[in-house]
Scaffold this motif. Structure first.
Motif, PDB file in Angstrom:
ATOM      1  N   CYS A   1       0.712  -1.163   0.031  1.00 29.03           N
ATOM      2  CA  CYS A   1       0.351   0.136  -0.177  1.00 29.03           C
ATOM      3  C   CYS A   1       0.502   1.237   0.166  1.00 29.03           C
ATOM      4  O   CYS A   1       0.402   1.910  -0.958  1.00 29.03           O
ATOM      5  CB  CYS A   1      -0.430   0.114   1.356  1.00 29.03           C
ATOM      6  N   ASP A   2       2.104   1.326   0.699  1.00 29.94           N
ATOM      7  CA  ASP A   2       2.167   2.571   0.650  1.00 29.94           C
ATOM      8  C   ASP A   2       3.289   2.794  -0.775  1.00 29.94           C
ATOM      9  O   ASP A   2       4.612   3.977  -0.684  1.00 29.94           O
ATOM     10  CB  ASP A   2       4.030   2.103   1.891  1.00 29.94           C
ATOM     11  N   MET A   3       3.290   1.700  -1.636  1.00 29.81           N
ATOM     12  CA  MET A   3       3.787   2.192  -2.566  1.00 29.81           C
ATOM     13  C   MET A   3       2.747   2.484  -4.190  1.00 29.81           C
ATOM     14  O   MET A   3       3.292   3.056  -4.865  1.00 29.81           O
ATOM     15  CB  MET A   3       4.461   0.691  -3.385  1.00 29.81           C
ATOM     16  N   MET A   4       1.381   2.774  -3.714  1.00 26.76           N
ATOM     17  CA  MET A   4       0.043   2.860  -4.499  1.00 26.76           C
ATOM     18  C   MET A   4       0.033   4.602  -4.711  1.00 26.76           C
ATOM     19  O   MET A   4       0.427   4.905  -3.426  1.00 26.76           O
ATOM     20  CB  MET A   4      -1.003   2.770  -3.820  1.00 26.76           C
ATOM     21  N   PRO A   5       0.234   4.969  -5.915  1.00 27.29           N
ATOM     22  CA  PRO A   5       0.090   6.349  -5.817  1.00 27.29           C
ATOM     23  C   PRO A   5      -1.397   7.070  -4.804  1.00 27.29           C
ATOM     24  O   PRO A   5      -1.886   6.395  -5.208  1.00 27.29           O
ATOM     25  CB  PRO A   5       0.026   6.853  -7.593  1.00 27.29           C
ATOM     26  N   ALA A   6      -1.260   7.979  -4.633  1.00 27.94           N
ATOM     27  CA  ALA A   6      -1.678   9.018  -4.131  1.00 27.94           C
ATOM     28  C   ALA A   6      -3.284   8.974  -5.722  1.00 27.94           C
ATOM     29  O   ALA A   6      -2.874  10.005  -6.319  1.00 27.94           O
ATOM     30  CB  ALA A   6      -1.694  10.107  -3.587  1.00 27.94           C
ATOM     31  N   LEU A   7      -4.982   9.404  -4.410  1.00 33.69           N
ATOM     32  CA  LEU A   7      -5.388   9.507  -5.372  1.00 33.69           C
ATOM     33  C   LEU A   7      -5.955  11.103  -5.572  1.00 33.69           C
ATOM     34  O   LEU A   7      -5.962  11.472  -4.051  1.00 33.69           O
ATOM     35  CB  LEU A   7      -6.341   8.161  -4.958  1.00 33.69           C
ATOM     36  N   PRO A   8      -6.217  11.301  -6.049  1.00 30.91           N
ATOM     37  CA  PRO A   8      -7.274  13.043  -6.070  1.00 30.91           C
ATOM     38  C   PRO A   8      -7.623  13.265  -4.786  1.00 30.91           C
ATOM     39  O   PRO A   8      -8.863  12.361  -4.909  1.00 30.91           O
ATOM     40  CB  PRO A   8      -7.598  13.291  -7.645  1.00 30.91           C
ATOM     41  N   GLY A   9      -8.103  13.994  -4.116  1.00 32.77           N
ATOM     42  CA  GLY A   9      -8.786  13.963  -2.491  1.00 32.77           C
ATOM     43  C   GLY A   9      -7.984  12.691  -1.780  1.00 32.77           C
ATOM     44  O   GLY A   9      -8.401  13.271  -0.546  1.00 32.77           O
ATOM     45  N   ALA A  10      -6.564  12.066  -1.781  1.00 24.24           N
ATOM     46  CA  ALA A  10      -6.419  11.740  -0.319  1.00 24.24           C
ATOM     47  C   ALA A  10      -5.563  12.648   0.006  1.00 24.24           C
ATOM     48  O   ALA A  10      -4.690  13.568  -0.092  1.00 24.24           O
ATOM     49  CB  ALA A  10      -5.315  10.611  -1.466  1.00 24.24           C
ATOM     50  N   PHE A  11      -5.749  12.142   1.640  1.00 19.98           N
ATOM     51  CA  PHE A  11      -4.564  13.492   2.268  1.00 19.98           C
ATOM     52  C   PHE A  11      -5.031  14.622   1.938  1.00 19.98           C
ATOM     53  O   PHE A  11      -3.852  15.802   1.964  1.00 19.98           O
ATOM     54  CB  PHE A  11      -3.200  12.894   1.863  1.00 19.98           C
TER      55      PHE A  11
END
Length: 98
Positions: free
Chosen positions: A80-90
């Motif tokens: 999971c720590d290699m997944m790209p951030a999705l728009p709106g995440a964080f």
């Protein structure tokens, strides 16, 4: 050191809660791919070919890393720590014109 070393390791996890492993080279990725129970699919074949190529052509290591990472993501083993951030995440919100 392996000539087909990945610039950054690909972190994989066989199942949630299981330990995370790191794949550092095309040769390690190739070992995992050859041991994979389902030897089929375009993404699998692309990763296999790219990793084979990188074992004889050091310049191909980055392409092998990208192909193996795509395989890991689509197979559900990419950490999971290699997944790209999705728009709106964080709290990230892309600026849209208009």
């Amino acid at each position: 050191m392996d000539a087909a070393q990945f610039r950054l390791p690909v972190r994989i996890q066989s199942a949630p809660g299981e330990p995370i492993s790191e794949v550092y080279s095309a040769e390690q990725a190739l070992d995992l791919l050859l041991a994979w129970p389902h030897h089929q699919g375009r993404v699998y074949e692309a990763a296999l070919k790219a990793c084979f190529a990188a074992t004889v052509d050091v310049e191909a290591a980055e392409k092998a890393q990208q192909a193996f990472r795509a395989f890991a993501r689509l197979s559900g083993i990419l950490s999971c720590d290699m997944m790209p951030a999705l728009p709106g995440a964080f709290g990230f919100r892309p600026h849209l014109p208009g």
